[in-house]
Design a protein around this motif. Structure first.
Motif, PDB file in Angstrom:
ATOM      1  N   UNK A 125       0.823  -1.212   0.000  1.00 52.81           N
ATOM      2  CA  UNK A 125       0.000   0.000   0.000  1.00 52.81           C
ATOM      3  C   UNK A 125       0.856   1.260   0.000  1.00 52.81           C
ATOM      4  N   UNK A 126       1.997   1.206   0.689  1.00 52.91           N
ATOM      5  CA  UNK A 126       2.893   2.364   0.696  1.00 52.91           C
ATOM      6  C   UNK A 126       3.420   2.659  -0.705  1.00 52.91           C
ATOM      7  N   UNK A 127       3.652   1.590  -1.495  1.00 56.56           N
ATOM      8  CA  UNK A 127       4.128   1.791  -2.863  1.00 56.56           C
ATOM      9  C   UNK A 127       3.059   2.463  -3.731  1.00 56.56           C
ATOM     10  N   UNK A 128       1.812   2.148  -3.451  1.00 53.87           N
ATOM     11  CA  UNK A 128       0.720   2.667  -4.279  1.00 53.87           C
ATOM     12  C   UNK A 128       0.360   4.105  -3.954  1.00 53.87           C
ATOM     13  N   UNK A 129       0.625   4.482  -2.718  1.00 56.50           N
ATOM     14  CA  UNK A 129       0.190   5.819  -2.297  1.00 56.50           C
ATOM     15  C   UNK A 129       0.920   6.894  -3.106  1.00 56.50           C
ATOM     16  N   UNK A 177      -6.622   1.532  -0.056  1.00 55.38           N
ATOM     17  CA  UNK A 177      -5.813   1.066   1.070  1.00 55.38           C
ATOM     18  C   UNK A 177      -6.610   1.150   2.371  1.00 55.38           C
ATOM     19  N   UNK A 178      -6.034   0.581   3.409  1.00 56.32           N
ATOM     20  CA  UNK A 178      -6.590   0.634   4.758  1.00 56.32           C
ATOM     21  C   UNK A 178      -8.003   0.032   4.813  1.00 56.32           C
ATOM     22  N   UNK A 179      -8.610   0.092   5.987  1.00 58.67           N
ATOM     23  CA  UNK A 179      -9.957  -0.430   6.164  1.00 58.67           C
ATOM     24  C   UNK A 179     -10.982   0.658   5.872  1.00 58.67           C
ATOM     25  N   UNK A 199      -3.887  -7.582  10.401  1.00 59.44           N
ATOM     26  CA  UNK A 199      -3.100  -8.821  10.422  1.00 59.44           C
ATOM     27  C   UNK A 199      -2.070  -8.876   9.305  1.00 59.44           C
ATOM     28  N   UNK A 200      -2.226  -8.059   8.259  1.00 56.95           N
ATOM     29  CA  UNK A 200      -1.337  -8.140   7.099  1.00 56.95           C
ATOM     30  C   UNK A 200      -0.175  -7.157   7.163  1.00 56.95           C
ATOM     31  N   UNK A 201       0.061  -6.546   8.339  1.00 60.70           N
ATOM     32  CA  UNK A 201       1.198  -5.641   8.524  1.00 60.70           C
ATOM     33  C   UNK A 201       2.181  -6.304   9.493  1.00 60.70           C
TER      34      UNK A 201
END
Length: 504
Positions: A149-153, A164-166, A470-472
């Motif tokens: 997600x950091x790459x996409x931001x 990204x995120x919930x 859970x995915x971090x």
């Protein structure tokens, strides 16, 4: 120092006032704070001598000294004796938010010390440090981004956060962004400000529900005062520091010799003024047309010529090929038209700028040639159910045989990649030019202008919010570090207690 407890500003019937589990474990039925009048403050501080701090520990209503400004006869009668600069607030809140989302070391507000505070207060048990042999595991919160997600931001928040995120975290960020944009518009009406005054309280409560107490520094808390100030003294654009900071940035760029900064600024500023006065562009244009009576025509026509030039500056369009290697985007075009029986916004990209000249009447007309994106069906236009943000499919073209519009019909918009829908889909972001102000309009038109920034209508009900992800990857904290911190804190507490007793 943390500024939390914004539930007291909610209506008394709001269920979040009684929500112990999701906030600080207490029911908050306190009355909302109201600004004190100048006369009340003057009565509170009259016991102090001017500009001298009071060291005694008796009750002083929160004041330490009497401001020297109270010597002015009108100071206590002012409704607003200070002005919060929205520029610095927006900058600092955004930096804190991004640093926390990206979990940037030494800048994030969510550290193991923050988690230790949550343990001491017995709050948000899902985020407590978990013992593991000689260390502690720090669970990742729902607002932390994964590596992918950091790459996409991209730089354009909050549009880039959509994939990204919930959902619950995204909703609050959408509403916070919308609140900033509404409070920064050039034209404001009382009903809009009252709506934002109620909404900002709800947003701060939802942020308290998600982020740790350390996130809520004074800058975040100051958001609650913006609508109140705007109702008294008007839009913040007439009060903020953006133009002064931009000017200072320009002046600092003049400095080439750091040993003599003032001299560099003076010389470059004088050079700039000389260039402006020497480049008499209007006279040059008049001479190119006809060299007869240039000075006389200049005196008669200069005012109208300057007025026309100033009106043509606010919107600057570039063709798509012109900005190929640039980071800025100025080729987005939107124009209102009719499709069938409905009024529709047509979105496109500027390809060419043509100038049509009528030789008989010596008049010129600018025409834009654009590629128009299809917005007539779901394959070309997508409206997000969650955020109400519009996206267009740039691979679907429309009105290929009718590409032309008048330049005066065009308005500017921007396209940001839609990370949620993927390739060829771009989010439409409308923005008014910086130097353009809305005057002599109806309230309906003002609402339309404000809604054009980011049309969001979301439900901030987050009773089912999960505070962890859970995915971090988990973060490990050495137990010795925490133990040393606890010992230091106890020592500081004892020393503070001893000094207090000695003063007594």
């Amino acid at each position: 120092m943390c500024y939390i407890g914004h539930r007291r500003f909610l209506p008394a019937s709001n269920k979040r006032r009684r929500d112990k589990k999701n906030f600080d474990g207490t029911v908050d039925m306190r009355e909302p704070l109201t600004p004190k009048s100048g006369n009340k403050i003057l009565a509170d501080v009259d016991m102090f001598s001017n500009s001298r701090k009071c060291k005694s520990r008796e009750d002083k209503q929160g004041w330490k000294k009497k401001s020297v400004f109270f010597k002015l006869p009108y100071w206590s009668k002012l409704k607003l004796r200070h002005n919060i600069d929205i520029m610095h607030v927006v900058k600092n809140v955004t930096e804190s938010l991004i640093a926390t989302l990206f979990n940037i070391k030494n800048k994030t507000k969510d550290t193991w010390k923050s988690r230790k505070d949550l343990m001491d207060k017995d709050l948000k048990k899902n985020l407590h440090l978990q013992p593991d042999d000689n260390s502690f595991i720090m669970p990742m919160a729902c607002y932390h981004l994964t590596k992918e997600e950091k790459r996409k931001i991209l730089e354009l928040l909050p549009l880039s956060i959509r994939g990204c995120l919930t959902k619950e975290v995204r909703l609050v960020l959408y509403e916070l962004s919308k609140c900033f944009q509404k409070l920064c518009t050039r034209s404001m009406y009382l009903d809009v400000l009252e709506e934002q005054e109620a909404k900002i309280v709800l947003i701060l409560c939802m942020l308290e529900r998600i982020f740790p107490p350390s996130f809520f520094d004074i800058m975040v808390h100051l958001l609650i005062h913006f609508p109140y100030e705007a109702k008294i003294v008007g839009p913040p654009q007439y009060r903020w520091m953006f133009p002064f900071e931009r000017k200072m940035g320009t002046l600092k760029g003049y400095v080439k010799k750091k040993a003599r900064p003032e001299g560099c600024i003076d010389e470059r500023y004088i050079d700039k003024e000389c260039q402006n006065f020497c480049s008499i562009s209007h006279k040059v244009e008049l001479e190119e047309e006809n060299s007869d009576n240039v000075n006389e025509r200049h005196e008669k026509q200069f005012a109208s010529w300057l007025h026309q030039r100033l009106n043509s500056w606010p919107q600057l369009f570039h063709t798509q090929s012109c900005e190929k290697n640039r980071k800025t985007q100025n080729s987005g075009v939107v124009v209102q038209g009719v499709h069938g029986e409905n009024i529709t916004d047509f979105y496109g990209i500027l390809q060419e700028v043509l100038e049509i000249e009528n030789l008989g009447e010596n008049k010129r007309v600018l025409v834009f040639k654009c590629n128009w994106f299809m917005v007539g069906d779901k394959k070309g236009l997508s409206i997000d159910k969650e955020s109400k943000v519009r996206s267009v499919n740039t691979s679907k073209k429309w009105y290929i045989d009718q590409p032309y519009i008048l330049a005066s019909q065009a308005k500017q918009d921007f396209y940001a990649p839609n990370l949620k829908l993927g390739k060829n889909w771009y989010v439409v972001q409308s923005s008014a030019p910086r130097a353009l102000y809305v005057v002599n309009v109806t309230m309906e038109e003002v609402h339309q202008e404000q809604e054009a920034h980011l049309n969001l209508t979301v439900d901030l009900n987050m009773d089912q919010l999960s505070l962890t992800r859970d995915n971090v990857p988990l973060e490990v904290v050495d137990a010795l570090t925490i133990a040393l911190h606890d010992i230091t804190q106890k020592t500081c507490t004892k020393a503070t207690t001893s000094r207090t007793r000695a003063r007594s």
